[in-house]
Each structure stands twice: as structure tokens, then as C-alpha cells.
Write a protein that holds these residues in place. Structure first.
Motif, PDB file in Angstrom:
ATOM      1  N   ALA A   1      40.278  42.319  47.069  1.00 45.43           N
ATOM      2  CA  ALA A   1      40.520  43.257  48.162  1.00 45.43           C
ATOM      3  C   ALA A   1      41.993  43.114  48.550  1.00 45.43           C
ATOM      4  N   THR A   2      42.683  44.247  48.616  1.00 46.45           N
ATOM      5  CA  THR A   2      44.108  44.238  48.937  1.00 46.45           C
ATOM      6  C   THR A   2      44.319  44.713  50.349  1.00 46.45           C
ATOM      7  N   ASP A   3      45.182  44.001  51.085  1.00 47.32           N
ATOM      8  CA  ASP A   3      45.520  44.365  52.454  1.00 47.32           C
ATOM      9  C   ASP A   3      47.034  44.428  52.552  1.00 47.32           C
TER      10      ASP A   3
ATOM     11  N   PRO B   1      25.536  23.842  33.230  1.00 52.57           N
ATOM     12  CA  PRO B   1      26.715  24.523  33.761  1.00 52.57           C
ATOM     13  C   PRO B   1      27.385  25.374  32.682  1.00 52.57           C
ATOM     14  N   ALA B   2      27.822  26.540  33.069  1.00 48.54           N
ATOM     15  CA  ALA B   2      28.520  27.423  32.134  1.00 48.54           C
ATOM     16  C   ALA B   2      29.928  26.904  31.901  1.00 48.54           C
ATOM     17  N   SER B   3      30.509  27.348  30.845  1.00 47.83           N
ATOM     18  CA  SER B   3      31.888  26.979  30.541  1.00 47.83           C
ATOM     19  C   SER B   3      32.830  27.633  31.537  1.00 47.83           C
ATOM     20  N   PRO B   4      33.947  26.974  31.824  1.00 48.87           N
ATOM     21  CA  PRO B   4      34.939  27.598  32.697  1.00 48.87           C
ATOM     22  C   PRO B   4      35.479  28.887  32.074  1.00 48.87           C
ATOM     23  N   HIS B   5      35.792  29.839  32.915  1.00 44.44           N
ATOM     24  CA  HIS B   5      36.336  31.114  32.455  1.00 44.44           C
ATOM     25  C   HIS B   5      37.603  31.440  33.226  1.00 44.44           C
ATOM     26  N   GLY B   6      38.571  31.995  32.521  1.00 48.27           N
ATOM     27  CA  GLY B   6      39.801  32.459  33.151  1.00 48.27           C
ATOM     28  C   GLY B   6      39.591  33.861  33.698  1.00 48.27           C
ATOM     29  N   LEU B   7      40.107  34.101  34.903  1.00 50.32           N
ATOM     30  CA  LEU B   7      40.009  35.405  35.556  1.00 50.32           C
ATOM     31  C   LEU B   7      41.402  35.827  35.998  1.00 50.32           C
ATOM     32  N   ASN B   8      41.773  37.056  35.686  1.00 52.18           N
ATOM     33  CA  ASN B   8      43.083  37.581  36.084  1.00 52.18           C
ATOM     34  C   ASN B   8      42.913  38.585  37.208  1.00 52.18           C
ATOM     35  N   THR B   9      43.786  38.486  38.220  1.00 47.46           N
ATOM     36  CA  THR B   9      43.793  39.422  39.334  1.00 47.46           C
ATOM     37  C   THR B   9      45.235  39.861  39.561  1.00 47.46           C
ATOM     38  N   PRO B  10      45.457  40.903  40.348  1.00 42.10           N
ATOM     39  CA  PRO B  10      46.837  41.317  40.623  1.00 42.10           C
ATOM     40  C   PRO B  10      47.653  40.228  41.325  1.00 42.10           C
ATOM     41  N   GLY B  11      47.007  39.324  42.080  1.00 40.25           N
ATOM     42  CA  GLY B  11      47.724  38.288  42.814  1.00 40.25           C
ATOM     43  C   GLY B  11      47.916  37.003  42.044  1.00 40.25           C
ATOM     44  N   GLY B  12      47.174  36.813  40.963  1.00 39.82           N
ATOM     45  CA  GLY B  12      47.299  35.590  40.183  1.00 39.82           C
ATOM     46  C   GLY B  12      46.095  35.392  39.295  1.00 39.82           C
ATOM     47  N   SER B  13      46.121  34.307  38.556  1.00 34.12           N
ATOM     48  CA  SER B  13      45.002  34.009  37.669  1.00 34.12           C
ATOM     49  C   SER B  13      44.318  32.742  38.153  1.00 34.12           C
ATOM     50  N   LEU B  14      43.045  32.599  37.794  1.00 38.43           N
ATOM     51  CA  LEU B  14      42.300  31.419  38.186  1.00 38.43           C
ATOM     52  C   LEU B  14      41.267  31.093  37.134  1.00 38.43           C
ATOM     53  N   VAL B  15      40.773  29.857  37.205  1.00 44.80           N
ATOM     54  CA  VAL B  15      39.728  29.399  36.309  1.00 44.80           C
ATOM     55  C   VAL B  15      38.558  28.978  37.185  1.00 44.80           C
ATOM     56  N   ALA B  16      37.365  29.493  36.872  1.00 49.07           N
ATOM     57  CA  ALA B  16      36.167  29.200  37.659  1.00 49.07           C
ATOM     58  C   ALA B  16      35.010  28.917  36.712  1.00 49.07           C
TER      59      ALA B  16
ATOM     60  N   SER C   1      52.224  38.257  48.883  1.00 47.83           N
ATOM     61  CA  SER C   1      53.584  38.602  48.478  1.00 47.83           C
ATOM     62  C   SER C   1      54.124  39.579  49.511  1.00 47.83           C
ATOM     63  N   GLY C   2      55.110  39.150  50.292  1.00 47.69           N
ATOM     64  CA  GLY C   2      55.632  40.006  51.353  1.00 47.69           C
ATOM     65  C   GLY C   2      54.534  40.340  52.332  1.00 47.69           C
ATOM     66  N   LYS C   3      54.278  41.629  52.538  1.00 50.17           N
ATOM     67  CA  LYS C   3      53.222  42.052  53.453  1.00 50.17           C
ATOM     68  C   LYS C   3      51.896  42.311  52.736  1.00 50.17           C
ATOM     69  N   THR C   4      51.877  42.145  51.429  1.00 49.92           N
ATOM     70  CA  THR C   4      50.661  42.383  50.648  1.00 49.92           C
ATOM     71  C   THR C   4      49.863  41.093  50.525  1.00 49.92           C
ATOM     72  N   GLU C   5      48.587  41.186  50.872  1.00 48.88           N
ATOM     73  CA  GLU C   5      47.685  40.048  50.747  1.00 48.88           C
ATOM     74  C   GLU C   5      46.511  40.478  49.868  1.00 48.88           C
ATOM     75  N   ILE C   6      46.235  39.664  48.854  1.00 47.57           N
ATOM     76  CA  ILE C   6      45.126  39.950  47.954  1.00 47.57           C
ATOM     77  C   ILE C   6      44.113  38.821  48.107  1.00 47.57           C
ATOM     78  N   ARG C   7      42.921  39.177  48.568  1.00 45.78           N
ATOM     79  CA  ARG C   7      41.838  38.202  48.722  1.00 45.78           C
ATOM     80  C   ARG C   7      40.929  38.313  47.503  1.00 45.78           C
ATOM     81  N   VAL C   8      40.727  37.197  46.841  1.00 44.43           N
ATOM     82  CA  VAL C   8      39.888  37.147  45.648  1.00 44.43           C
ATOM     83  C   VAL C   8      38.616  36.369  46.002  1.00 44.43           C
ATOM     84  N   THR C   9      37.481  37.006  45.798  1.00 42.81           N
ATOM     85  CA  THR C   9      36.185  36.371  46.016  1.00 42.81           C
ATOM     86  C   THR C   9      35.494  36.264  44.666  1.00 42.81           C
ATOM     87  N   VAL C  10      35.061  35.060  44.332  1.00 42.86           N
ATOM     88  CA  VAL C  10      34.432  34.815  43.031  1.00 42.86           C
ATOM     89  C   VAL C  10      32.975  34.443  43.265  1.00 42.86           C
TER      90      VAL C  10
END
Length: 156
Positions: free
Chosen positions: A152-154, A78-93, A131-140
Motif C-alpha cells: 500500500a502506497t501513501d 516449514p516452507a523454503s524462504p522466498h524472495g519478494l520484490n516490492t517498489p520500496g525494497g526486497s525481502l525474504v520471508a 522515500s521523501g514523502k512516499t511511504e510503502i507499507r508491505v504486509t506479508v
């Protein structure tokens, strides 16, 4: 205003300032962190540095007992976990072969998670930030053994 009234007003002002200062320090001590940077979100570099420190702190595996080996099969490490930043938030995968798993996430200021989170392990994992009417879908997904985020921003 006479001297007595001025002294009394000064005393009340001093008491109010002292109370506010003591309250602020007390809140900071119990963890609100309003006086310091500890409430700031972690950057990708901060996450990677913390992960590297955690890996370095693990004791090396050693054995004095002879080891016999059975027939081997091909496995992936398994690879090491990596931090990913997006406009809607950050995640570790982390990736394990072509399977990705979301380990943690934190919405950006003003955003929240919305709907279900598909953590994995799977060929793709996903999360929605809103956030409000903005929805950001993050696919990893995994590319060359590393997690990669597509957004993808909607704006409804």
C-alpha cells in the motif's frame, strides 16, 4: 610554456592520474565495490538460486541405528524462504503453516525502512519503506504455504 614547464605539468598530471587509479583500486579491494556489480541488489531469481544452492550443499541425513517411532502428531514442514520484490525494497520471508516470518530485507535505492518492523512469526508480518514523502507499507502473509506480499502506497 617552455619545455621544462611542460615536462613539469605533464609529470603532475601523470601523478594525479596514477593516484586516482590507485585510490579507486584500493577502495574496490577493501569492499566498496565501485568497479564491479557486487553492490547491485539481488533479484528474486538470485535469492532463490542462492537458497537452492545452499539446500543442495547440505549433506543428506542418514542413520545406521534403528529408529523407533513414538505416536505421531500432525506437523507442518516449514516452507523454503522466498524472495519478494516490492517498489520500496526486497525481502525474504518464510511460512510455517499459516505463520509468516520476515527473515531479511533491503530497501530499494532511495528508500529506507521507516518505523517498526513486525517480523513475525505471526499471521501477517509487515515493514514500511520510505522515500521523501512516499511511504510503502508491505504486509506479508501465507497463501497455500507460500509468502505473499501486499503493498500500500501513501504519498503524504
Amino acid at each position: 610554456m617552455n619545455r621544462r614547464g611542460l615536462a613539469m605539468a605533464s609529470g603532475w598530471l601523470l601523478a594525479a592520474v596514477a593516484t586516482a587509479a590507485i585510490g579507486t583500486v584500493a577502495l574496490d579491494i577493501v569492499g566498496s565495490g565501485i568497479l564491479g556489480p557486487q553492490n547491485q541488489p539481488l533479484t528474486e531469481a538470485d535469492v532463490n538460486q542462492a537458497l537452492a544452492s545452499a539446500r543442495a550443499a547440505q549433506p543428506p541425513v542418514s542413520s545406521t541405528t534403528p529408529v523407533t517411532t513414538a505416536p505421531t502428531t500432525t506437523t507442518t514442514t516449514p516452507a523454503s524462504p522466498h524472495g519478494l520484490n516490492t517498489p520500496g525494497g526486497s525481502l525474504v520471508a518464510a511460512c510455517d503453516g499459516d505463520q509468516v516470518t520476515l527473515l531479511s530485507w533491503s530497501p530499494a535505492q532511495g528508500f529506507r525502512t521507516d518505523g517498526g518492523v513486525a517480523r513475525g512469526p505471526a499471521p501477517t508480518a509487515s515493514i514500511k519503506f520510505k522515500s521523501g514523502k512516499t511511504e510503502i507499507r508491505v504486509t506479508v502473509s501465507c497463501r497455500n504455504g507460500e509468502p505473499v506480499a501486499d503493498t500500500a502506497t501513501d504519498d503524504h
